[in-house]
Motif scaffolding. Structure first.
Motif, PDB file in Angstrom:
ATOM      1  N   ARG A 113      -0.203 -11.430   6.276  1.00 38.25           N
ATOM      2  CA  ARG A 113       0.934 -10.956   5.524  1.00 38.25           C
ATOM      3  C   ARG A 113       0.462  -9.798   4.656  1.00 38.25           C
ATOM      4  O   ARG A 113      -0.632  -9.859   4.092  1.00 38.25           O
ATOM      5  CB  ARG A 113       1.418 -12.093   4.619  1.00 38.25           C
ATOM      6  CG  ARG A 113       2.886 -12.087   4.326  1.00 38.25           C
ATOM      7  CD  ARG A 113       3.247 -13.466   3.839  1.00 38.25           C
ATOM      8  NE  ARG A 113       2.834 -13.602   2.451  1.00 38.25           N
ATOM      9  CZ  ARG A 113       3.694 -13.864   1.476  1.00 38.25           C
ATOM     10  NH1 ARG A 113       4.960 -14.031   1.742  1.00 38.25           N
ATOM     11  NH2 ARG A 113       3.284 -13.991   0.242  1.00 38.25           N
ATOM     12  N   GLU A 115       0.852  -7.707   1.389  1.00 33.38           N
ATOM     13  CA  GLU A 115       1.454  -7.757   0.054  1.00 33.38           C
ATOM     14  C   GLU A 115       1.231  -6.441  -0.679  1.00 33.38           C
ATOM     15  O   GLU A 115       0.101  -6.093  -1.011  1.00 33.38           O
ATOM     16  CB  GLU A 115       0.868  -8.921  -0.753  1.00 33.38           C
ATOM     17  CG  GLU A 115       1.147 -10.270  -0.098  1.00 33.38           C
ATOM     18  CD  GLU A 115       0.744 -11.450  -0.970  1.00 33.38           C
ATOM     19  OE1 GLU A 115       1.095 -12.574  -0.609  1.00 33.38           O
ATOM     20  OE2 GLU A 115       0.081 -11.232  -2.019  1.00 33.38           O
ATOM     21  N   ASN A 127       9.464   0.144  -8.532  1.00 36.19           N
ATOM     22  CA  ASN A 127       8.106  -0.169  -8.102  1.00 36.19           C
ATOM     23  C   ASN A 127       8.082  -1.200  -6.975  1.00 36.19           C
ATOM     24  O   ASN A 127       7.164  -1.196  -6.154  1.00 36.19           O
ATOM     25  CB  ASN A 127       7.270  -0.647  -9.291  1.00 36.19           C
ATOM     26  CG  ASN A 127       6.754   0.528 -10.118  1.00 36.19           C
ATOM     27  OD1 ASN A 127       6.754   1.666  -9.648  1.00 36.19           O
ATOM     28  ND2 ASN A 127       6.323   0.258 -11.343  1.00 36.19           N
ATOM     29  N   ILE A 128       9.085  -2.082  -6.944  1.00 38.05           N
ATOM     30  CA  ILE A 128       9.198  -2.983  -5.789  1.00 38.05           C
ATOM     31  C   ILE A 128       9.341  -2.132  -4.516  1.00 38.05           C
ATOM     32  O   ILE A 128       8.716  -2.401  -3.487  1.00 38.05           O
ATOM     33  CB  ILE A 128      10.420  -3.924  -5.949  1.00 38.05           C
ATOM     34  CG1 ILE A 128      10.192  -4.926  -7.090  1.00 38.05           C
ATOM     35  CG2 ILE A 128      10.718  -4.656  -4.636  1.00 38.05           C
ATOM     36  CD1 ILE A 128       9.280  -6.084  -6.776  1.00 38.05           C
ATOM     37  N   GLY A 129      10.128  -1.064  -4.607  1.00 35.74           N
ATOM     38  CA  GLY A 129      10.291  -0.157  -3.469  1.00 35.74           C
ATOM     39  C   GLY A 129       8.986   0.542  -3.099  1.00 35.74           C
ATOM     40  O   GLY A 129       8.638   0.647  -1.924  1.00 35.74           O
ATOM     41  N   LEU A 130       8.234   0.998  -4.114  1.00 36.19           N
ATOM     42  CA  LEU A 130       6.965   1.690  -3.835  1.00 36.19           C
ATOM     43  C   LEU A 130       5.940   0.738  -3.224  1.00 36.19           C
ATOM     44  O   LEU A 130       5.208   1.108  -2.303  1.00 36.19           O
ATOM     45  CB  LEU A 130       6.397   2.296  -5.126  1.00 36.19           C
ATOM     46  CG  LEU A 130       7.166   3.478  -5.726  1.00 36.19           C
ATOM     47  CD1 LEU A 130       6.458   3.968  -6.985  1.00 36.19           C
ATOM     48  CD2 LEU A 130       7.297   4.612  -4.715  1.00 36.19           C
ATOM     49  N   GLU A 132       6.600  -1.827  -1.398  1.00 37.52           N
ATOM     50  CA  GLU A 132       7.040  -2.058  -0.024  1.00 37.52           C
ATOM     51  C   GLU A 132       6.620  -0.889   0.876  1.00 37.52           C
ATOM     52  O   GLU A 132       6.174  -1.091   2.009  1.00 37.52           O
ATOM     53  CB  GLU A 132       8.557  -2.252   0.009  1.00 37.52           C
ATOM     54  CG  GLU A 132       9.145  -2.476   1.386  1.00 37.52           C
ATOM     55  CD  GLU A 132       8.760  -3.805   2.012  1.00 37.52           C
ATOM     56  OE1 GLU A 132       8.383  -4.725   1.249  1.00 37.52           O
ATOM     57  OE2 GLU A 132       8.822  -3.917   3.254  1.00 37.52           O
ATOM     58  N   ARG A 133       6.750   0.323   0.341  1.00 39.08           N
ATOM     59  CA  ARG A 133       6.351   1.497   1.107  1.00 39.08           C
ATOM     60  C   ARG A 133       4.866   1.421   1.490  1.00 39.08           C
ATOM     61  O   ARG A 133       4.490   1.747   2.608  1.00 39.08           O
ATOM     62  CB  ARG A 133       6.586   2.740   0.245  1.00 39.08           C
ATOM     63  CG  ARG A 133       7.372   3.805   0.929  1.00 39.08           C
ATOM     64  CD  ARG A 133       7.628   4.935  -0.027  1.00 39.08           C
ATOM     65  NE  ARG A 133       9.021   5.322   0.007  1.00 39.08           N
ATOM     66  CZ  ARG A 133       9.581   6.169  -0.844  1.00 39.08           C
ATOM     67  NH1 ARG A 133       8.873   6.683  -1.824  1.00 39.08           N
ATOM     68  NH2 ARG A 133      10.849   6.471  -0.730  1.00 39.08           N
ATOM     69  N   GLN A 136       4.390  -1.174   4.173  1.00 36.78           N
ATOM     70  CA  GLN A 136       4.864  -0.662   5.462  1.00 36.78           C
ATOM     71  C   GLN A 136       3.885   0.348   6.051  1.00 36.78           C
ATOM     72  O   GLN A 136       3.717   0.419   7.274  1.00 36.78           O
ATOM     73  CB  GLN A 136       6.253  -0.018   5.293  1.00 36.78           C
ATOM     74  CG  GLN A 136       7.366  -0.996   4.934  1.00 36.78           C
ATOM     75  CD  GLN A 136       7.822  -1.847   6.118  1.00 36.78           C
ATOM     76  OE1 GLN A 136       7.555  -1.532   7.273  1.00 36.78           O
ATOM     77  NE2 GLN A 136       8.489  -2.954   5.821  1.00 36.78           N
ATOM     78  N   ARG A 139       1.256  -1.587   7.645  1.00 35.83           N
ATOM     79  CA  ARG A 139       1.808  -2.202   8.848  1.00 35.83           C
ATOM     80  C   ARG A 139       1.822  -1.192  10.016  1.00 35.83           C
ATOM     81  O   ARG A 139       1.429  -1.511  11.140  1.00 35.83           O
ATOM     82  CB  ARG A 139       3.227  -2.667   8.526  1.00 35.83           C
ATOM     83  CG  ARG A 139       3.864  -3.524   9.571  1.00 35.83           C
ATOM     84  CD  ARG A 139       5.340  -3.623   9.228  1.00 35.83           C
ATOM     85  NE  ARG A 139       5.965  -4.772   9.858  1.00 35.83           N
ATOM     86  CZ  ARG A 139       7.275  -4.829  10.067  1.00 35.83           C
ATOM     87  NH1 ARG A 139       8.053  -3.844   9.680  1.00 35.83           N
ATOM     88  NH2 ARG A 139       7.797  -5.879  10.658  1.00 35.83           N
ATOM     89  N   ILE A 155       5.604  -8.022   2.070  1.00 34.83           N
ATOM     90  CA  ILE A 155       6.297  -8.426   0.840  1.00 34.83           C
ATOM     91  C   ILE A 155       5.829  -7.489  -0.255  1.00 34.83           C
ATOM     92  O   ILE A 155       4.656  -7.096  -0.280  1.00 34.83           O
ATOM     93  CB  ILE A 155       6.016  -9.909   0.478  1.00 34.83           C
ATOM     94  CG1 ILE A 155       6.761 -10.272  -0.810  1.00 34.83           C
ATOM     95  CG2 ILE A 155       4.539 -10.180   0.340  1.00 34.83           C
ATOM     96  CD1 ILE A 155       6.703 -11.737  -1.160  1.00 34.83           C
ATOM     97  N   SER A 156       6.737  -7.090  -1.108  1.00 35.38           N
ATOM     98  CA  SER A 156       6.332  -6.249  -2.228  1.00 35.38           C
ATOM     99  C   SER A 156       6.507  -7.009  -3.540  1.00 35.38           C
ATOM    100  O   SER A 156       7.558  -7.578  -3.797  1.00 35.38           O
ATOM    101  CB  SER A 156       7.159  -4.969  -2.277  1.00 35.38           C
ATOM    102  OG  SER A 156       6.828  -4.249  -3.459  1.00 35.38           O
ATOM    103  N   PHE A 157       5.443  -6.992  -4.344  1.00 43.13           N
ATOM    104  CA  PHE A 157       5.523  -7.565  -5.688  1.00 43.13           C
ATOM    105  C   PHE A 157       5.666  -6.464  -6.743  1.00 43.13           C
ATOM    106  O   PHE A 157       5.696  -6.767  -7.936  1.00 43.13           O
ATOM    107  CB  PHE A 157       4.284  -8.397  -5.987  1.00 43.13           C
ATOM    108  CG  PHE A 157       4.263  -9.736  -5.282  1.00 43.13           C
ATOM    109  CD1 PHE A 157       5.071 -10.771  -5.708  1.00 43.13           C
ATOM    110  CD2 PHE A 157       3.438  -9.942  -4.189  1.00 43.13           C
ATOM    111  CE1 PHE A 157       5.063 -12.002  -5.071  1.00 43.13           C
ATOM    112  CE2 PHE A 157       3.424 -11.174  -3.543  1.00 43.13           C
ATOM    113  CZ  PHE A 157       4.243 -12.200  -3.975  1.00 43.13           C
TER     114      PHE A 157
END
Lengths: 184, 436
Positions: A113, A115, A127-130, A132-133, A136, A139, A155-157
């Motif tokens: 996973r 993170e 920052n949740i968006g950053l 996630e970027r 990704q 990934r 998952i983004s923290f």
């Protein structure tokens, strides 16, 4: 390692929690192995959704899944760091990505996973968006080296789970990261 | 062991059972700056009802409220030469001589068990005019709230703006060091008193948003090791998971009619966009569609548009969207490289947001009609601004010596206060609506 408490124990815990603090909920305890449950707030029976959420909370060991995944110098490195405001994987981390991609494509049962995290500067949800970027980006890099079938969940923290606390550049640098978390 | 000892031991155990898990970060308020010409007022100790055993000191709480607002200068009790409890017993000349412009007097009236009835009168001693003569009835258990309601009336009568003392705030409290942090969702009175945790977790809690009726909070919880949005009733604690879709479930914001949540979803592909979720039907409508990060939605008070953060043009800026098919979101902020997390004043005329200025993140406010903006704070890590329901104040999160604290600032920037926790750090304040 999954451990479900018998329903009766959970029910007792809920009753106890409700008795002591009827107006508040306590969620999981991922730090401990057992998922002592819970949901003091949830006095309504149709709220089992959150109870099941709590059960699964303990299933991914987060920081303690050391036994699974690739080994070796590169395989044991599980954190990729990023520059400020960037989701670009540094050239020196390509070998690390390759080692993990290789192991994952050879071990189709192995689960990882991704993170994503940021430093504490900037607003929390952005920052949740950053984060996630960044997850990704890792990934895509894994898929590039290990095949298109390699689509691990992300998952983004954001800034919510810093590796270290502090307002120094060094602390910020340690927090801008993607962790590869192996487990099942 | 005597019976009494056993009882006290049991009592102690019970107290432990309650106290241990509810050990809360208590907030303390400090005024850090105020107006230069505060209104001088005296709040005389209210006369108790002769038949009541113990009486709550309403005047003390009212005095604290008015003092902390930064708009009033309170006459100290020990400087008062008389303690009238009725307006017609106030000798205006005496109070004028003490330099006060207004006098608030009051008295408890006989009340049924469990209730408090208070009559109060506000007098302008300069012209002798009686400005208020009212009665409030409150359950004795919430007498403090009754005092806040009196403060609201006095504030409004003198300043022309409703007070927001009898309101609540929600915030996130965090203690412990990574990776073993404990997160709590706290609800407290607007003065930080009466704090209690409505939720506790070992995983992050984020983004509390009040329902317009003040009965529920929507928030993000990572308790299932993935983000999900919950709606929890504050009084009963009962809660419902309303969004646990793949990828990010974030930034819930209640619609003014209370029927919908604007929120951020990413799906497994990781592209954050704004959606609107109708709570009763669970029907989901997509509002934005852009490869950039779209997040942090908030409704305009009339419910006709949604403001949000987007980095579609590079860095984060604030945009406004109307839920009309084919209508492109319009950019609202143009100055600076980083403007995010919008909030709109209750009258719909002001935009508060976080801006990057001189290397630090600060709170800014912008007039939506003419686009004029100015800074309201001067920290390095200020964030999460929100308006009090009267629009006169904003609350936000700041840092002080490495610790997260809450702060308020008046919309004109003149009055600042700090709400500091005695343990752990506090963040993400959300000011609740007026309560009926």
């Amino acid at each position: 390692m999954k451990k479900y408490l018998p329903l009766a124990v959970v029910a007792l815990a809920v009753v106890f929690a409700a008795g002591c603090a009827s107006k508040r909920a306590k969620t999981d305890d991922a730090a401990g192995g057992d998922t002592m449950s819970s949901t003091g707030a949830t006095t309504s029976p149709d709220d089992s959704a959150s109870a099941s959420g709590v059960e699964s909370a303990g299933s991914v060991g987060g920081d303690m899944a050391g036994g699974v995944g690739p080994s070796g110098e590169l395989g044991n490195r599980r954190i990729i760091y990023f520059a400020y405001d960037s989701d670009e994987i540094r050239a020196e981390d390509q070998a690390l990505i390759a080692a993990h991609a290789q192991w994952l494509s050879k071990n189709p049962g192995g689960r990882v996973r991704l993170e994503g995290h940021t430093d504490e500067r900037g607003t929390r949800e952005y920052n949740i968006g950053l984060g996630e970027r960044r997850a990704q980006a890792v990934r895509r890099a894994l898929a590039l080296q290990g095949g298109a079938d390699l689509q691990p969940p992300t998952i983004s923290f954001g800034e919510e789970r810093p590796a270290v606390v502090g307002e120094t550049e060094d602390a910020f640098a340690q927090n801008r990261r993607v962790e590869l978390v192996y487990g099942n | 062991m005597t019976k009494r000892n056993i009882l006290s031991l049991l009592g102690a155990l019970f107290a432990l059972a309650i106290a241990a898990p509810t050990a809360l970060a208590q907030l303390r308020i400090d005024i850090t700056s105020g107006v230069t010409d505060p209104v001088p007022i005296a709040v005389v100790k209210f006369a108790p009802d002769a038949s009541a055993a113990a009486t709550f000191d309403f005047a003390e709480i009212i005095q604290q409220d008015l003092e902390r607002s930064g708009r009033f200068r309170l006459l100290a009790r020990e400087r008062m030469s008389a303690s009238p409890s009725r307006a017609d017993a106030v000798v205006v000349g005496d109070w004028k001589a003490l330099g006060t412009d207004y006098v608030l007097v009051g008295r408890s009236a006989p009340a049924p068990a469990g209730q408090s009835v208070v009559d109060f009168e506000l007098l302008n001693v300069l012209n002798g005019q009686r400005l208020l003569s009212e009665r409030i009835t409150v359950p004795t258990s919430t007498a403090r709230n009754g005092a806040h309601r009196i403060s609201d009336r006095v504030y409004e009568k003198i300043l022309g703006v409703p007070g927001a003392f009898a309101t609540r705030i929600a915030y996130v409290s965090v203690d412990g060091a990574p990776p073993n942090q404990r997160y709590q969702m706290i609800v407290a009175d607007s003065d930080g008193e009466g704090a209690r945790a409505i939720l506790e977790s070992r995983q992050p809690l984020m983004s509390p948003s009040w329902s317009p009726d003040g009965e529920s909070l929507a928030y993000v919880s990572f308790e299932a090791r993935a983000s999900a949005i919950y709606v929890q009733r504050v009084r009963s604690g009962e809660r419902r998971r309303v969004s646990a879709r793949r990828g990010i479930n974030g930034a819930p914001a209640w619609s003014p009619d209370g029927g919908k949540l604007a929120l951020t979803l990413s799906g497994s592909g990781g592209n954050l966009d704004i959606y609107v979720l109708e709570l009763a039907s669970q029907a989901l409508t997509r509002l934005t569609e852009d490869p950039g990060i779209d997040t942090e939605p908030v409704w305009a008070p009339d419910g006709a548009s949604i403001y949000f953060t987007s980095d579609r043009s590079g860095g984060p800026q604030i945009y406004r969207a109307v839920p009309t098919p084919g209508d492109r979101p319009r950019r609202i902020t143009f100055t600076g490289s980083y403007n995010a997390r919008p909030r709109i004043s209750p009258d719909g005329t002001q935009l508060a947001y976080v801006t990057l200025e001189g290397g630090g993140f600060k709170i800014a406010i912008q007039d939506l009609a003419n686009g004029n903006g100015r800074l309201l704070s001067k920290g390095r890590f200020d964030e999460s601004p929100g308006f009090a329901p009267n629009g006169a104040l904003l609350i936000y999160a700041s840092r002080e010596r490495g610790q997260g604290v809450l702060a308020t600032v008046s919309a004109d920037g003149l009055i600042t206060q700090r709400l500091k926790s005695d343990s752990g750090e506090v963040r993400e304040p959300a000011w609740g609506p007026f309560l009926r």
